[in-house]
Scaffold this active site. Structure first.
Site, short mmCIF file in Angstrom:
data_model
loop_
_atom_site.label_atom_id
_atom_site.label_comp_id
_atom_site.label_asym_id
_atom_site.label_seq_id
_atom_site.Cartn_x
_atom_site.Cartn_y
_atom_site.Cartn_z
N TYR A 39 0.82 -1.27 -0.07
CA TYR A 39 0.15 -0.02 0.03
C TYR A 39 0.90 1.14 0.11
O TYR A 39 1.71 1.38 -0.88
CB TYR A 39 -1.09 -0.11 1.27
CG TYR A 39 -2.16 0.89 1.08
CD1 TYR A 39 -3.03 0.76 0.06
CD2 TYR A 39 -2.47 1.73 1.97
CE1 TYR A 39 -3.87 1.68 -0.28
CE2 TYR A 39 -3.35 2.75 2.02
CZ TYR A 39 -4.14 2.78 0.82
OH TYR A 39 -5.27 3.78 0.65
N LYS A 94 -20.53 -20.17 -9.76
CA LYS A 94 -19.73 -19.96 -10.92
C LYS A 94 -18.46 -19.57 -10.93
O LYS A 94 -17.52 -20.28 -11.43
CB LYS A 94 -20.81 -19.08 -11.81
CG LYS A 94 -20.16 -19.01 -13.30
CD LYS A 94 -20.90 -20.23 -13.89
CE LYS A 94 -20.45 -20.13 -15.35
NZ LYS A 94 -21.64 -19.69 -16.29
#
Length: 754
Positions: A39, A94
């Protein structure tokens, strides 16, 4: 198909961490420096590079392997318009399939918007996040316009799988079925029941393959799409080519192909009888086909049939296509998924069905051999070759059609990369499960008055992998079955201590006495010990009244192992029984031995254990690559254990020269191929992915597997007893229901092999 109860489905999705997918870090994060790189301030550098060149997002972020599965919940499975929140379990599912079949990461996104234009704008707004978009469960006709617009306005692969997935798989099936029937696609008469997104896409792809649109008779709920019908627009108008009207029974007369994407019971036996010679019937409605498989096959011997179900030959399953189509598209940075890529997938899938099927696939489906023919003109979903057949074909089509931004140059290297992408963990468990389902065995559950054991027995029965034999107090077991609303039709419940078992106890005791009369047992003691469940159950297996036994979830390990050794004994060529754990890791299954039986085996015993473990692993259709572990690397720190493992390696190379094995070696070098190549390139294991670890003593093995299981949250199967004459396996103390069921499957496959 396994019977799924409502509560079981709810428990599956809710137990532990809710849902089916999670996000995990791919970079180190343990130090402040790591976090500063991940970060602020370090993250600014890739941000600036991407700001200069948006294409660098593929280099510095996960975009290139990230697909969005997006739905508004307007056409979820057969449930209809149930809304975006209710569609989320399907979208997560899925995502799971994308990951396990093609190693593609997924964010599922449920959009609360039914207006097509607003939905399109929403998807466009979030598209920069993703390398591809899979549209899912969006109702027709809006789905057609949504996909068309997004394909035109975005430059990443986009596919509405409800349309094109079924079309691609059924087209591959049609090509092969027509070949078996000896017919040409441009000449056959095709009847289609259903005019939704899937049916339309199938018909269009059939036409792209050469079918004559004038030979297609498409029916919706109101009848034949014809020029006489008023109010037809769009895709329905496109297929309204006939200037006459008829019902589906009339259309079926003389038809060569029936495609069903509607509902159960649409066609009858008489309709199938009226079709042309060597008729092709694709009854794809789920869960009930337009005509049941057995009914249709009973009508005529020349029928060529496929369904959408896994319990019949030739399953048209979208998982044969979408993971690998997106894999190929992502790997060349395709700007879309075009007709050329879909057709390439069709031909690749059709071609694979004609190839010789690997033994592991045949065994998974319980068949000695699977060959191309009327019962096999579509590949099996478990075929491991799909990823490196379909993905390269799709990638090449993208390149040939000019929409690939990063063409592949070395196809052999790409195939190797595809093979390495997925660990064998899911395939291993699936293969074991499917093999068990194809030939279930009688399994003794020696602790059946324990809830977890009873639940596991019920699950194994419902999955069709075992016929349970329950040992314990009959009244207590029956009370538990009633209390927990379990279903065990005609299950055998046996209390070894009951008076009604006097005759069998005596029969078993006398047989046991013959085995142990020179091992300190009297005839009376041999009969008496049959009151103990683990002895009684072991004798059921030994005498052929059962095929396998599992026990130990509530007993000490030795309380199960000793009866098994005394009653059934070891295989003739085995000197030492060993305990093997299978840990399911991200890289694939890791086999560890000996973890449960031998305290301090000699070098000769380790050599024999290694060979026996290798044979067991090969029966699971995995090639063992074995490291003999120590605190030393190839003589770097001589000592009792390191010397023993070095000697065991020498013996193995001499006695079992075909084994891929080396040692003594430290665990980190064994499991890290880069380290091996850097320091020990001379090793037989150099440039090989080790999947089997042999430990110098019981303490090392037992501590290692328990640490790995706890710290990595790896799923464990075991301990698998290696070397017994018959299939008896000891459960881990406190095993979960899932772990017990997995052990039952292993026990069933072991019984099949023996």
């Amino acid at each position: 198909m396994a019977k799924i109860k409502k509560q079981d489905a709810l428990d599956y999705h809710s137990m532990g961490k809710p849902g089916k997918i999670e996000v995990i870090p791919t970079k180190p994060y343990s130090s402040q420096r790591d976090l500063s790189l991940a970060y602020s301030p370090g993250v600014a550098e890739p941000c600036l590079r991407i700001a200069e060149n948006k294409e660098d997002a593929y280099k510095y972020t996960s975009k290139g392997n990230l697909v969005a599965v997006i739905s508004n919940g307007t056409a979820v499975l057969g449930l209809g318009d149930i809304g975006p929140e209710a569609s989320k379990p399907v979208m997560e599912g899925k995502g799971l399939l994308f990951k396990i079949f093609a190693d593609i990461d997924v964010f599922d996104i449920e959009v609360d918007e039914t207006d097509p234009e607003k939905f399109i704008q929403t998807v466009k707004a979030i598209a920069p996040t993703f390398g591809g978009i899979n549209l899912e469960d969006i109702k027709a006709p809006e789905a057609f316009e949504i996909e068309r617009r997004l394909k035109e306005e975005l430059d990443i692969p986009i596919m509405h799988d409800d349309q094109h997935g079924t079309a691609i798989i059924s087209s591959a099936a049609l090509l092969n079925a027509l070949e078996l029937a000896g017919k040409e696609i441009n000449e056959v008469k095709i009847v289609v029941s259903g005019a939704g997104a899937s049916a339309m896409s199938c018909a269009k792809l059939y036409c792209a393959l050469g079918a004559d649109i004038n030979n297609i008779h498409m029916f919706d709920s109101k009848g034949l799409l014809s020029k006489k019908r008023e109010g037809l627009t769009g895709n329905k108008a496109h297929f309204a080519v006939h200037d006459f009207d008829m019902d589906i029974a009339e259309a079926m007369k003389g038809a060569d192909v029936f495609l069903g994407l509607s509902r159960g019971g649409v066609i009858s036996k008489d309709m199938v009888k009226s079709m042309a010679n060597d008729p092709i019937v694709f009854a794809l409605a789920n869960p009930e086909p337009e005509i049941p498989y057995k009914e249709a096959m009973s009508v005529r011997e020349d029928l060529i049939m496929a369904t959408g179900r896994s319990d019949h030959p030739n399953q048209v399953n979208n998982v044969l296509g979408f993971p690998f189509i997106f894999r190929g598209a992502l790997d060349v940075r395709a700007t879309g998924i075009n007709e050329e890529m879909k057709l390439a997938a069709v031909h690749a899938i059709a071609s694979l069905a004609k190839e010789s099927v690997p033994d592991e696939v045949s065994e998974a489906y319980g068949e000695k051999s699977i060959v191309f023919g009327r019962d096999q003109f579509i590949p099996k979903p478990l075929d491991p070759r799909l990823i490196y057949y379909v993905a390269p074909a799709v990638a090449k089509a993208a390149m040939d059609s000019g929409i690939a931004k990063e063409p592949i140059e070395d196809w052999d290297a790409y195939e190797s990369e595809l093979k390495k992408r997925l660990g064998l963990d899911n395939k291993l468990v699936r293969n074991i499960t499917d093999k068990a389902e194809r030939n279930p065995k009688r399994v003794v559950f020696a602790e059946a008055d324990n809830y977890k054991i009873l639940k596991a027995a019920q699950t194994a029965y419902e999955e069709g992998v075992a016929f349970p034999i329950l040992l314990g107090r009959k009244d207590k077991i029956e009370e538990m079955i009633h209390e927990y609303s379990m279903e065990f039709p005609e299950v055998e419940i046996i209390d070894p201590k009951a008076d009604e078992e006097n005759k069998r106890r005596k029969e078993f005791g006398l047989k046991f006495f013959e085995k142990r009369k020179r091992k300190g047992y009297t005839e009376f003691e041999a009969i008496q010990i049959m009151r103990e469940r683990n002895y009684f159950g072991s004798m059921m297996v030994e005498s052929g009244q059962a095929d396998a036994m599992v026990s130990g979830a509530t007993r000490r390990y030795a309380d199960v192992l000793k009866p098994a050794l005394k009653v059934v004994g070891t295989q003739e060529d085995v000197s030492k029984v060993a305990g093997m754990y299978i840990l399911m890791t991200k890289k694939g299954p890791l086999f560890l031995a000996d973890t449960t039986v031998n305290f301090d085996p000699t070098a000769e015993e380790i050599a024999d254990i290694t060979d026996n473990v290798a044979r067991t692993i090969r029966k699971l259709k995995v090639h063992p690559r074995i490291a003999l572990l120590s605190y030393s690397n190839f003589g770097s720190a001589p000592g009792k254990d390191s010397n023993k493992m070095a000697e065991a390696t020498r013996i193995i190379h001499e006695k079992y020269p075909t084994l891929s094995v080396d040692g003594e070696i430290q665990a980190n070098f064994a499991l890290n191929n880069e380290l091996k190549m850097e320091k020990f390139s001379f090793s037989d294991l150099a440039n090989k992915e080790v999947n089997t670890l042999i430990f110098p003593n019981l303490s090392a093995g037992n501590i290692a597997y328990k640490l790995m299981q706890e710290m990595t949250e790896a799923e464990a199967i075991g301990p698998v007893l290696v070397g017994l004459k018959k299939s008896i396996h000891v459960l881990q103390l406190g095993s979960s229901v899932r772990e017990i069921v997995n052990m039952v499957k292993v026990a069933v496959v072991d019984a099949q092999n023996k």
